[in-house]
Motif scaffolding. Structure first.
Motif, mmCIF file in Angstrom:
data_model
loop_
_atom_site.group_PDB
_atom_site.id
_atom_site.type_symbol
_atom_site.label_atom_id
_atom_site.label_comp_id
_atom_site.label_asym_id
_atom_site.label_seq_id
_atom_site.Cartn_x
_atom_site.Cartn_y
_atom_site.Cartn_z
ATOM 1 N N UNK A 12 0.848 -1.314 -0.218
ATOM 2 C CA UNK A 12 0.034 0.097 0.069
ATOM 3 C C UNK A 12 1.044 1.273 0.087
ATOM 4 N N UNK A 13 2.127 1.205 0.804
ATOM 5 C CA UNK A 13 2.672 2.404 0.955
ATOM 6 C C UNK A 13 3.425 2.863 -0.294
ATOM 7 N N UNK A 14 4.136 1.777 -1.011
ATOM 8 C CA UNK A 14 4.474 1.987 -2.202
ATOM 9 C C UNK A 14 3.450 2.510 -3.579
ATOM 10 N N UNK A 15 2.598 1.825 -3.370
ATOM 11 C CA UNK A 15 1.588 2.356 -4.329
ATOM 12 C C UNK A 15 1.124 3.735 -4.109
ATOM 13 N N UNK A 16 0.762 3.994 -2.766
ATOM 14 C CA UNK A 16 0.499 5.232 -2.584
ATOM 15 C C UNK A 16 1.377 6.266 -2.886
ATOM 16 N N UNK A 17 2.701 6.123 -2.778
ATOM 17 C CA UNK A 17 3.772 6.816 -3.066
ATOM 18 C C UNK A 17 4.084 7.120 -4.361
ATOM 19 N N UNK A 18 3.702 6.169 -5.529
ATOM 20 C CA UNK A 18 3.831 6.336 -6.499
ATOM 21 C C UNK A 18 2.575 7.011 -7.087
ATOM 22 N N UNK A 19 1.580 6.677 -6.780
ATOM 23 C CA UNK A 19 0.185 7.374 -7.123
ATOM 24 C C UNK A 19 0.275 8.843 -6.701
ATOM 25 N N UNK A 20 0.717 9.200 -5.682
ATOM 26 C CA UNK A 20 0.862 10.716 -5.322
ATOM 27 C C UNK A 20 1.848 11.398 -6.168
ATOM 28 N N UNK A 21 2.886 10.814 -6.401
ATOM 29 C CA UNK A 21 3.990 11.532 -7.495
ATOM 30 C C UNK A 21 3.303 11.637 -8.747
#
Length: 223
Positions: A12-21
């Protein structure tokens, strides 16, 4: 022009970070997210993204199988799939290239590199330099003999001598400008020969062309 992106990663954290970027950057739009392989396949069909960032190790279905299914079912133009991996010499990456992925990126890639990669593959380029492709393929093909000797692959018989030579140099990691210089022809002619060879061999990307060059013995690992 906006690039539509689907992000598939079970962390989740990896996905959320990429999405935010991606959402904060100009020119990109996140049209979907997936936490596993089956969801990635469904989202790809529903959202019709231009680019998919695909994790390899996910529950239910890994990224390789998801890549294969997405590309098999996708209407033209098919999405460009970038494989996300923790290790730059992961055997799964090699298999993903064979499945039709457009390239791979490391999960510790910096933000600027990620955005550049998305823009590059959306424009039809591969993510990584040919020399990186060569190093990746050599790492795995060097541990086993080629599946067929040179001349023993019937598909290669379809190619002209020039198409075969361009494919061989592509497999060695040369870029189009370098091939043009080596063969004393224009870059446009190189691209034409390579595209014709890829069409005859039913290859979807330059990465697949490199892999086939090794597997058929056109290029010898380490040679």
């Amino acid at each position: 022009m906006t690039t539509r992106v689907l992000v598939a990663d079970d962390q989740f954290l990896v996905r959320a970070g990429i999405v935010g970027l991606l959402e904060a950057a100009d020119g990109t739009e996140v049209v979907g997210q997936a936490a596993d392989g089956p969801e990635a396949v469904l989202q790809a069909a529903r959202c019709r993204p231009d680019v998919i960032l695909m994790d390899i190790r996910m529950p239910g279905m890994n990224g390789i199988e998801a890549t294969r299914r997405i590309l098999a079912a996708a209407p033209d133009p098919a999405p460009r799939i970038l494989i996300l991996t923790t290790f730059d010499l992961d055997d799964y990456v090699y298999r993903a290239l064979r499945a039709g992925a457009s390239g791979f990126m490391l999960k510790d890639t910096g933000p600027e590199r990620l955005l550049t990669a998305v823009a590059a593959v959306a424009g039809g380029d591969t993510l990584f330099a040919p020399s990186v492709t060569r190093r990746l393929v050599e790492a795995f093909t060097s541990t086993a003999p080629a599946t067929q000797p040179v001349g023993g692959h019937p598909e290669l018989d379809q190619l002209t001598a020039r198409e075969t030579e361009v494919l061989r140099l592509t497999g060695r990691g040369l870029s189009n400008p370098q091939i043009a210089q080596r063969l004393v022809i224009s870059e446009a002619t190189v691209k034409t020969h390579l595209n014709r060879a890829m069409t005859k061999l039913n290859l979807a990307s330059r990465a697949q062309a490199v892999v086939l060059a090794y597997e058929t013995g056109l290029v010898v690992p380490g040679g």
